[in-house]
Design a protein around this motif. Structure first.
Motif, PDB file in Angstrom:
ATOM      1  N   CYS A  51       0.830  -1.207   0.000  1.00  0.00           N
ATOM      2  CA  CYS A  51       0.000   0.000   0.000  1.00  0.00           C
ATOM      3  C   CYS A  51       0.863   1.254   0.000  1.00  0.00           C
ATOM      4  CB  CYS A  51      -0.950  -0.018   1.198  1.00  0.00           C
ATOM      5  SG  CYS A  51      -2.139  -1.374   1.108  1.00  0.00           S
ATOM      6  N   ARG A  52       1.941   1.245   0.753  1.00  0.00           N
ATOM      7  CA  ARG A  52       2.850   2.397   0.812  1.00  0.00           C
ATOM      8  C   ARG A  52       3.513   2.652  -0.550  1.00  0.00           C
ATOM      9  NH1 ARG A  52       4.526   1.682   5.482  1.00  0.00           N
ATOM     10  NH2 ARG A  52       5.836  -0.112   5.092  1.00  0.00           N
ATOM     11  N   GLN A  53       3.981   1.592  -1.181  1.00  0.00           N
ATOM     12  CA  GLN A  53       4.641   1.740  -2.481  1.00  0.00           C
ATOM     13  C   GLN A  53       3.676   2.249  -3.556  1.00  0.00           C
ATOM     14  OE1 GLN A  53       7.878   1.424  -3.367  1.00  0.00           O
ATOM     15  NE2 GLN A  53       8.426   0.997  -1.243  1.00  0.00           N
ATOM     16  N   ILE A  54       2.486   1.687  -3.618  1.00  0.00           N
ATOM     17  CA  ILE A  54       1.515   2.103  -4.633  1.00  0.00           C
ATOM     18  C   ILE A  54       1.072   3.541  -4.381  1.00  0.00           C
ATOM     19  CG2 ILE A  54      -0.771   1.662  -5.625  1.00  0.00           C
ATOM     20  CD1 ILE A  54       1.395  -0.400  -6.413  1.00  0.00           C
ATOM     21  N   SER A  55       0.771   3.876  -3.134  1.00  0.00           N
ATOM     22  CA  SER A  55       0.361   5.251  -2.806  1.00  0.00           C
ATOM     23  C   SER A  55       1.484   6.242  -3.103  1.00  0.00           C
ATOM     24  CB  SER A  55      -0.040   5.348  -1.330  1.00  0.00           C
ATOM     25  OG  SER A  55      -1.194   4.584  -1.102  1.00  0.00           O
ATOM     26  N   GLY A  56       2.727   5.840  -2.864  1.00  0.00           N
ATOM     27  CA  GLY A  56       3.866   6.713  -3.147  1.00  0.00           C
ATOM     28  C   GLY A  56       4.077   6.956  -4.627  1.00  0.00           C
ATOM     29  N   HIS A  57       3.804   5.943  -5.445  1.00  0.00           N
ATOM     30  CA  HIS A  57       3.967   6.089  -6.894  1.00  0.00           C
ATOM     31  C   HIS A  57       2.799   6.835  -7.538  1.00  0.00           C
ATOM     32  CE1 HIS A  57       7.256   3.219  -6.615  1.00  0.00           C
ATOM     33  NE2 HIS A  57       7.574   3.583  -7.834  1.00  0.00           N
ATOM     34  N   PHE A  58       1.647   6.824  -6.892  1.00  0.00           N
ATOM     35  CA  PHE A  58       0.456   7.461  -7.444  1.00  0.00           C
ATOM     36  C   PHE A  58      -0.184   8.372  -6.390  1.00  0.00           C
ATOM     37  CE2 PHE A  58       1.077   3.418  -9.569  1.00  0.00           C
ATOM     38  CZ  PHE A  58       1.055   3.789 -10.904  1.00  0.00           C
ATOM     39  N   PRO A  59       0.521   9.438  -5.974  1.00  0.00           N
ATOM     40  CA  PRO A  59       0.010  10.287  -4.880  1.00  0.00           C
ATOM     41  C   PRO A  59      -1.277  11.034  -5.231  1.00  0.00           C
ATOM     42  CG  PRO A  59       1.939  11.275  -5.894  1.00  0.00           C
ATOM     43  CD  PRO A  59       1.792   9.907  -6.495  1.00  0.00           C
ATOM     44  N   GLU A  60      -1.560  11.217  -6.502  1.00  0.00           N
ATOM     45  CA  GLU A  60      -2.754  11.959  -6.913  1.00  0.00           C
ATOM     46  C   GLU A  60      -4.004  11.077  -6.965  1.00  0.00           C
ATOM     47  OE1 GLU A  60      -1.068  10.010 -10.491  1.00  0.00           O
ATOM     48  OE2 GLU A  60      -0.204  11.077  -8.821  1.00  0.00           O
ATOM     49  N   ILE A  61      -3.844   9.775  -6.764  1.00  0.00           N
ATOM     50  CA  ILE A  61      -4.951   8.824  -6.844  1.00  0.00           C
ATOM     51  C   ILE A  61      -5.302   8.338  -5.436  1.00  0.00           C
ATOM     52  CG2 ILE A  61      -5.694   6.590  -7.786  1.00  0.00           C
ATOM     53  CD1 ILE A  61      -5.125   8.679  -9.930  1.00  0.00           C
TER      54      ILE A  61
END
Length: 82
Positions: A51-61
């Motif tokens: 979750c941290r990695q995905i949220s970090g790569h897509f902060p606008e989503i």
């Protein structure tokens, strides 16, 4: 619509190819303006890292992690069947 599919494909690719994630058992669904990650992993730490990695790569989503934990150990109690 194509942008939505591209985003889902991009997230799925990151899930499988990123060296800290490398997870093929997670699915990506789009619900309105939210991307939902679902599936099961072996630990809460693994789920949190994904979750941290995905949220970090897509902060606008807006990302919702609906990832469960698979029980990898034998049960600690005896199940009684009546």
């Amino acid at each position: 619509m194509t942008k939505q599919i591209d985003l889902e494909a991009e997230i799925q690719r990151l899930l499988t190819e990123h060296d800290r994630i490398a997870e093929q058992g997670i699915t990506v669904h789009r619900r309105e303006n939210i991307v939902v990650l679902s599936g099961e992993v072996e630990s809460a730490q693994r789920r949190d890292e994904i979750c941290r990695q995905i949220s970090g790569h897509f902060p606008e989503i807006e990302i919702t992690c609906d990832i469960g934990i698979t029980r990898a150990q034998a049960p600690s109690e005896v199940e009684e069947i009546s």
